[in-house]
Every structure is written in C-alpha cells, then in structure tokens.
Design a protein around this motif. Structure first.
Motif, mmCIF file in Angstrom:
data_model
loop_
_atom_site.group_PDB
_atom_site.id
_atom_site.type_symbol
_atom_site.label_atom_id
_atom_site.label_comp_id
_atom_site.label_asym_id
_atom_site.label_seq_id
_atom_site.Cartn_x
_atom_site.Cartn_y
_atom_site.Cartn_z
ATOM 1 N N LEU A 15 -1.495 5.305 -17.323
ATOM 2 C CA LEU A 15 -0.894 4.083 -16.797
ATOM 3 C C LEU A 15 -0.831 4.134 -15.274
ATOM 4 O O LEU A 15 -0.111 4.946 -14.695
ATOM 5 C CB LEU A 15 0.511 3.882 -17.374
ATOM 6 N N GLN A 16 -1.585 3.252 -14.621
ATOM 7 C CA GLN A 16 -1.637 3.206 -13.167
ATOM 8 C C GLN A 16 -0.738 2.091 -12.640
ATOM 9 O O GLN A 16 -0.655 1.022 -13.245
ATOM 10 C CB GLN A 16 -3.068 2.939 -12.695
ATOM 11 N N PRO A 17 -0.085 2.299 -11.486
ATOM 12 C CA PRO A 17 0.715 1.215 -10.903
ATOM 13 C C PRO A 17 -0.182 0.168 -10.253
ATOM 14 O O PRO A 17 -1.246 0.481 -9.710
ATOM 15 C CB PRO A 17 1.561 1.941 -9.855
ATOM 16 N N ALA A 18 0.248 -1.073 -10.300
ATOM 17 C CA ALA A 18 -0.452 -2.172 -9.629
ATOM 18 C C ALA A 18 0.590 -3.205 -9.220
ATOM 19 O O ALA A 18 1.625 -3.350 -9.876
ATOM 20 C CB ALA A 18 -1.495 -2.797 -10.549
ATOM 21 N N ILE A 19 0.330 -3.921 -8.127
ATOM 22 C CA ILE A 19 1.243 -4.968 -7.664
ATOM 23 C C ILE A 19 0.543 -6.316 -7.778
ATOM 24 O O ILE A 19 -0.602 -6.476 -7.340
ATOM 25 C CB ILE A 19 1.693 -4.712 -6.215
ATOM 26 N N VAL A 20 1.245 -7.267 -8.370
ATOM 27 C CA VAL A 20 0.667 -8.588 -8.597
ATOM 28 C C VAL A 20 0.521 -9.328 -7.267
ATOM 29 O O VAL A 20 1.482 -9.466 -6.503
ATOM 30 C CB VAL A 20 1.544 -9.414 -9.561
ATOM 31 N N VAL A 21 -0.686 -9.793 -6.992
ATOM 32 C CA VAL A 21 -0.966 -10.589 -5.802
ATOM 33 C C VAL A 21 -0.858 -12.077 -6.129
ATOM 34 O O VAL A 21 -0.288 -12.862 -5.376
ATOM 35 C CB VAL A 21 -2.368 -10.266 -5.245
ATOM 36 N N ARG A 73 -6.396 2.559 -5.669
ATOM 37 C CA ARG A 73 -7.739 2.967 -5.273
ATOM 38 C C ARG A 73 -8.771 1.840 -5.335
ATOM 39 O O ARG A 73 -9.740 1.841 -4.594
ATOM 40 C CB ARG A 73 -8.211 4.114 -6.177
ATOM 41 N N GLY A 74 -8.553 0.867 -6.210
ATOM 42 C CA GLY A 74 -9.599 -0.127 -6.445
ATOM 43 C C GLY A 74 -9.487 -1.408 -5.653
ATOM 44 O O GLY A 74 -10.295 -2.319 -5.818
ATOM 45 N N GLY A 75 -8.468 -1.534 -4.762
ATOM 46 C CA GLY A 75 -8.309 -2.762 -4.010
ATOM 47 C C GLY A 75 -7.882 -3.914 -4.905
ATOM 48 O O GLY A 75 -7.147 -3.738 -5.877
ATOM 49 N N LEU A 76 -8.346 -5.117 -4.589
ATOM 50 C CA LEU A 76 -7.991 -6.307 -5.360
ATOM 51 C C LEU A 76 -8.839 -6.370 -6.626
ATOM 52 O O LEU A 76 -10.064 -6.340 -6.574
ATOM 53 C CB LEU A 76 -8.221 -7.558 -4.513
ATOM 54 N N GLN A 77 -8.166 -6.460 -7.776
ATOM 55 C CA GLN A 77 -8.866 -6.539 -9.054
ATOM 56 C C GLN A 77 -8.242 -7.641 -9.910
ATOM 57 O O GLN A 77 -7.086 -8.023 -9.709
ATOM 58 C CB GLN A 77 -8.805 -5.195 -9.794
ATOM 59 N N THR A 78 -9.019 -8.122 -10.870
ATOM 60 C CA THR A 78 -8.577 -9.219 -11.730
ATOM 61 C C THR A 78 -8.387 -8.732 -13.161
ATOM 62 O O THR A 78 -9.233 -8.014 -13.698
ATOM 63 C CB THR A 78 -9.606 -10.361 -11.713
ATOM 64 N N ALA A 132 0.830 -1.207 0.000
ATOM 65 C CA ALA A 132 0.000 0.000 0.000
ATOM 66 C C ALA A 132 0.864 1.257 0.000
ATOM 67 O O ALA A 132 0.570 2.233 -0.702
ATOM 68 C CB ALA A 132 -0.934 -0.005 1.210
ATOM 69 N N GLN A 133 1.963 1.236 0.775
ATOM 70 C CA GLN A 133 2.868 2.386 0.823
ATOM 71 C C GLN A 133 3.548 2.599 -0.531
ATOM 72 O O GLN A 133 3.672 3.728 -1.008
ATOM 73 C CB GLN A 133 3.936 2.160 1.903
ATOM 74 N N VAL A 134 4.000 1.509 -1.146
ATOM 75 C CA VAL A 134 4.679 1.615 -2.445
ATOM 76 C C VAL A 134 3.734 2.182 -3.497
ATOM 77 O O VAL A 134 4.100 3.072 -4.276
ATOM 78 C CB VAL A 134 5.223 0.238 -2.883
ATOM 79 N N LEU A 135 2.503 1.694 -3.530
ATOM 80 C CA LEU A 135 1.530 2.195 -4.502
ATOM 81 C C LEU A 135 1.199 3.660 -4.245
ATOM 82 O O LEU A 135 1.013 4.441 -5.185
ATOM 83 C CB LEU A 135 0.252 1.352 -4.450
ATOM 84 N N GLU A 136 1.144 4.032 -2.977
ATOM 85 C CA GLU A 136 0.806 5.410 -2.623
ATOM 86 C C GLU A 136 1.853 6.390 -3.135
ATOM 87 O O GLU A 136 1.532 7.488 -3.581
ATOM 88 C CB GLU A 136 0.672 5.529 -1.102
ATOM 89 N N GLY A 190 4.374 -9.934 -6.116
ATOM 90 C CA GLY A 190 5.368 -8.957 -5.689
ATOM 91 C C GLY A 190 5.913 -8.089 -6.802
ATOM 92 O O GLY A 190 6.681 -7.159 -6.538
ATOM 93 N N ASP A 191 5.531 -8.353 -8.059
ATOM 94 C CA ASP A 191 5.977 -7.522 -9.182
ATOM 95 C C ASP A 191 5.071 -6.302 -9.323
ATOM 96 O O ASP A 191 3.849 -6.405 -9.165
ATOM 97 C CB ASP A 191 5.935 -8.308 -10.496
ATOM 98 N N MET A 192 5.677 -5.151 -9.633
ATOM 99 C CA MET A 192 4.876 -3.973 -9.956
ATOM 100 C C MET A 192 4.738 -3.860 -11.469
ATOM 101 O O MET A 192 5.734 -3.933 -12.199
ATOM 102 C CB MET A 192 5.491 -2.686 -9.411
ATOM 103 N N ILE A 193 3.509 -3.689 -11.923
ATOM 104 C CA ILE A 193 3.227 -3.530 -13.348
ATOM 105 C C ILE A 193 2.430 -2.247 -13.546
ATOM 106 O O ILE A 193 2.086 -1.558 -12.585
ATOM 107 C CB ILE A 193 2.429 -4.740 -13.892
ATOM 108 N N ARG A 194 2.142 -1.926 -14.791
ATOM 109 C CA ARG A 194 1.277 -0.793 -15.124
ATOM 110 C C ARG A 194 0.018 -1.316 -15.804
ATOM 111 O O ARG A 194 0.084 -2.215 -16.641
ATOM 112 C CB ARG A 194 1.999 0.182 -16.054
ATOM 113 N N VAL A 195 -1.125 -0.749 -15.430
ATOM 114 C CA VAL A 195 -2.398 -1.176 -16.005
ATOM 115 C C VAL A 195 -3.167 0.036 -16.512
ATOM 116 O O VAL A 195 -2.936 1.170 -16.078
ATOM 117 C CB VAL A 195 -3.252 -1.946 -14.973
#
Length: 469
Positions: free
Chosen positions: A393-399, A412-417, A381-385, A449-454
């Motif tokens: 292009l928004q940052p997202a972290i792979v769960v 902002r959107g929490g867990l998404q698929t 959450a801190q890294v995304l913030e 743990g990977d950061m991607i752009r969506v």
C-alpha cells in the motif's frame, strides 16, 4: 548625614550577607550532592552503542534493532560552520565559561519561581547538556539541575573544551534515530558532514532543542524558522558576514529521509531473531553490535510475501472503503507555514521580524512543480516523502476528483490517474458485515488534499486500497 551614612553601611552589610549566604548555599549544595555524583572520568572511556542487525542466510539485511543510529567523529573532523552553528544555537559563550553560564542559570531560576518547581528552558550550557545526556536522567527538577551544574564544573577540570564538545556532538539525539551530527547528516541529506552547505548545517544545529518539533521532515515550516534564527544568530555573533547570511536564509528545504533499508522484507522472522537475542543477551542485544544470520532465502522470501499480501488485500477490499488517511493537506510549504502554530517558536520569532520573513522566502524557494499539476506542491511532496509504505500500500495525495476518475500524486510516479475500475468497488465500510451504497463519482470517495493508499497493478495502473484512516 548620619542617616545617610547608616543607610549606606546597612546596604553594604546586606549585600555582603547575601553574597555570603549564596556562597554558603553553593558550598552546602556541593557538600550535600557530591558523594552521590557519578565519576566524570568515566567519560574518557565511554563506548557508544551499535545496533543489532539481522540477515538472511546469504547475507542480505532484513532487520536492524536499536534506538541509535550513530557515526562517531573526532573534534578535528567537525566543520567550523557546524561548531559555530551549534554554539550560536545552544551556548554562545561555550569557549569562555567554566561549565556554567550565570545568565542562563538566572533565567532558569526565574522560571523555577514562576512555574512553582519546574524548569522549562533549562539554562543549560553545552557542558551541562553533556553531563545530563551521559550521566543523569532527563527530568526537569531543581535537584537534577544542581547535580548537572556540579558535574559540569567537575567535567571542565578533567576534560578540555574540545573533548567535551566531541562528546556532545556524538551523543545528542537529532530525530529519526540519528544520534550525533554525523549520523544526522547521513539521515537527512545522505552525505558526509563535511559536504553540508551552511543552510543544511544550521538545520541540523537547530534540532537538539526539539528533534520532533523542528524536524525538517515532519515539520518543514517550523524547521525553516528555527534554521533562519540560527543563521541570524551566527551573523550577529560575527561567524558569517551579511552576504553569506542572505544566501543561506533563502536556501530551500532539501532534507529527505535516508535510512538503512532492509534488502529483504521478512519482518516477522526478523522479530523472532530479535526476541532470541534479547532472551540470550538481555538489553545488551540492542547495543552490543550483534549480527544474526537466519535460514531465510532472499530469492524465495519475496514470492511468499507477495502471495500472503495478495490474500490479505483481497480480504480487506471485500469489507469496504474506510476513508482517507488524512484530509485537507496544504499543497505548498508556504500554505503549511501560514497554518503552523507559533507555540515553541517564541524565542526565535521574538529575535527579529526578519526571521519569519526569511523563512517564508525560503519556503517560496522550496517550490516543487510536477508536470500536469498547476502550482506549487512542495508540502505534498514532503508529506509523501515522510509517509511509509504499508506493504504493497503506497501513499498518494488526491489532486483532483472528477466524474469517474481520480488524479493523484505519488511519491515516485508523479501525477497518475485511477480510473473507475480501480475506484468503483469503494462502498463505504459500515461494520464487519455491512457496507454502504456504491459510489456514483470519484468525489464521493476522496477530494483534493486527501491522502489515500493505492496499489500498483501488474500493468502499472493504480487501484484504490481499502485501508485508510
């Protein structure tokens, strides 16, 4: 007996000679450097800088230029906890000394000898820091240290302690373009200085030493150690009692990025206006509080920007997947703290084992839980913030990557698929003219743990973006 008397007399004259030589050296240094020193009295009329701001034709902000975000305050407006925290962190004897601290200077002298000419910790009092920040360069040399000492001694003759402290808290750089403690309170906590709790106050007081290394946004795990060391010092100096200390050191990290946001995205026009201002006003453009109004229409500009972004994104997708932006990001703040290097934290950690222990406990209390994700994701959450968007292009972290879908955490959107339709295009980028084989599963694209752009589609679904590392 005669030998003993001779020895005592010799030692006495040796001590007197050393004291005399030291006094002569100080007087000589003062005589040598005094003619080139700035006039301390100019601090009484010092004007703080105000940034350049660019607007649309209807008054919407599109850009702000200038290194300093600043909100000047008077000494009477500084909460007592903030005064105590800064003194505990920077200069415990501030209200007692005459501008310099002999013990601090002795430490600096030892470092000078050991390092062969450079000073690491500095030994600077708050008064000396004001002299350096307002009137000198930041190079760590013996000559600058002498000038700093002489200016500090002069300053204490011209200004009282409250005036010097006021100059200090309004000038110091505290990271993320925040200059001064009032601006830092707004930048990190989006609230006035008077509304900060004790833990937040100590967090800001920990920033002057190293605004990047101890920044609660960029280095949450290190900032907790620094913060709790300051709270420990406040208790040791009698500024807070043990009960107050025990509550504050357990407080989780609550800092978030708060800054002036452009109301309309028109970065290129804003840059053109900046260049015009610099050509006309020189460097004063960044500090003189100028306001420029452009011909941009705030309603049409977003439509034009969207059309351009769509074209650029489509072009980028045709060239292939470039890989994650970051890899192996620790999910929790506790994990991140365990992985952090202790370099730069030696002073804080050597004070007491309690510092690391309470920092770990505070990290545990900083837990962030997201529905659908097992465990603490406070560091994610801190890294995304703190990671900005790049246009669309928004940052997202792979769960989790499983089969032909990928679950990601967004700011902002929490867990998404992301389903396979948004992933299947991701053939690896090889060169401007070639791509690798089509992926057969989400795991081949990115893993936990990977950061991607969506990119968010019109229907609210997400699509993987080509831009990565």
């Amino acid at each position: 007996m005669t030998f003993l008397r001779t020895l005592i007399v010799s030692l006495f004259f040796l001590v007197v000679s050393l004291v005399g030589a030291t006094a002569l050296a100080v007087v000589g240094a003062a005589i040598y450097f005094a003619p080139g020193l700035p006039d301390v009295r100019q601090l009484q009329d010092f004007e703080l800088h105000t940034p350049l701001r660019i607007f649309t034709q209807d008054g919407k902000l599109i850009g702000e230029f200038g290194e300093e975000r600043r909100m000047a305050i008077n000494f009477d407006e500084i909460p007592q906890d903030m005064i105590n925290a800064l003194i505990a962190a920077e200069d415990a004897s501030y209200f007692d000394h005459a501008g310099v601290d002999p013990r601090g200077l002795a430490r600096a002298a030892v470092e000078l000898v050991q390092s062969g000419g450079t000073i690491q910790s500095g030994g600077s009092t708050i008064t000396m820091q004001v002299a350096r920040n307002y009137m000198l360069t930041l190079d760590q040399t013996f000559t600058r240290k002498i000038r700093e000492i002489l200016l500090a001694l002069q300053m204490e003759q011209v200004l009282n302690k409250e005036e010097i402290f006021e100059l200090y808290v309004n000038k110091i750089f505290l990271g993320n373009r925040a200059y001064g403690i009032a601006a830092a309170a707004e930048t990190y906590y989006d609230k006035p200085l008077a509304e900060l709790n004790l833990a937040q106050t100590a967090m800001i007081a920990g920033l002057p030493k190293a605004p990047s290394a101890f920044n609660p946004l960029a280095n949450s795990e290190r900032s907790l150690i620094r913060r709790n060391w300051i709270l420990f010092r406040m208790r040791e100096l009698g500024h807070i009692d043990d009960e107050t200390y025990q509550v504050a050191v357990q407080d989780p990290v609550t800092a978030r990025r708060h800054y002036t946001r452009a109301e309309v995205d028109a970065a290129y026009v804003s840059e053109m206006a900046r260049q015009y201002a610099v050509e006309r006003f020189g460097d004063d453009a960044y500090t003189g509080g100028y306001r420029i109004y452009t011909t941009i229409d705030s309603e049409l500009q977003p439509l034009a920007r969207q059309a351009l972004a769509n074209g650029l994104t489509d072009y980028d997708l045709r060239h292939g997947w470039r890989g994650p932006e970051q890899r192996d990001i620790a999910a929790s703040l506790v994990e991140a703290q365990e992985q952090t290097a202790i370099q730069g934290l030696e002073e804080e950690l050597s004070e007491s084992p309690e510092i690391r222990q309470t920092a770990r406990q505070a990290a545990q209390r900083s837990q962030t839980e997201v529905e659908g994700i097992e465990g603490d994701v406070s560091n994610w959450a801190q890294v995304l913030e703190r990671t900005p968007n790049y246009g669309l292009l928004q940052p997202a972290i792979v769960v989790e990557s499983s089969g032909r879908e990928m679950q990601v955490l967004t700011r902002r959107g929490g867990l998404q698929t992301i389903d396979w339709e948004g992933l299947s295009w991701a053939r690896p980028y090889l060169s401007p003219r070639s791509r690798g084989a089509e992926p057969s599963s989400a795991e081949e694209i990115a893993v936990r743990g990977d950061m991607i752009r969506v990119i968010e589609e019109e229907d609210g679904s997400l699509r993987l973006s080509a831009s990565g590392c």
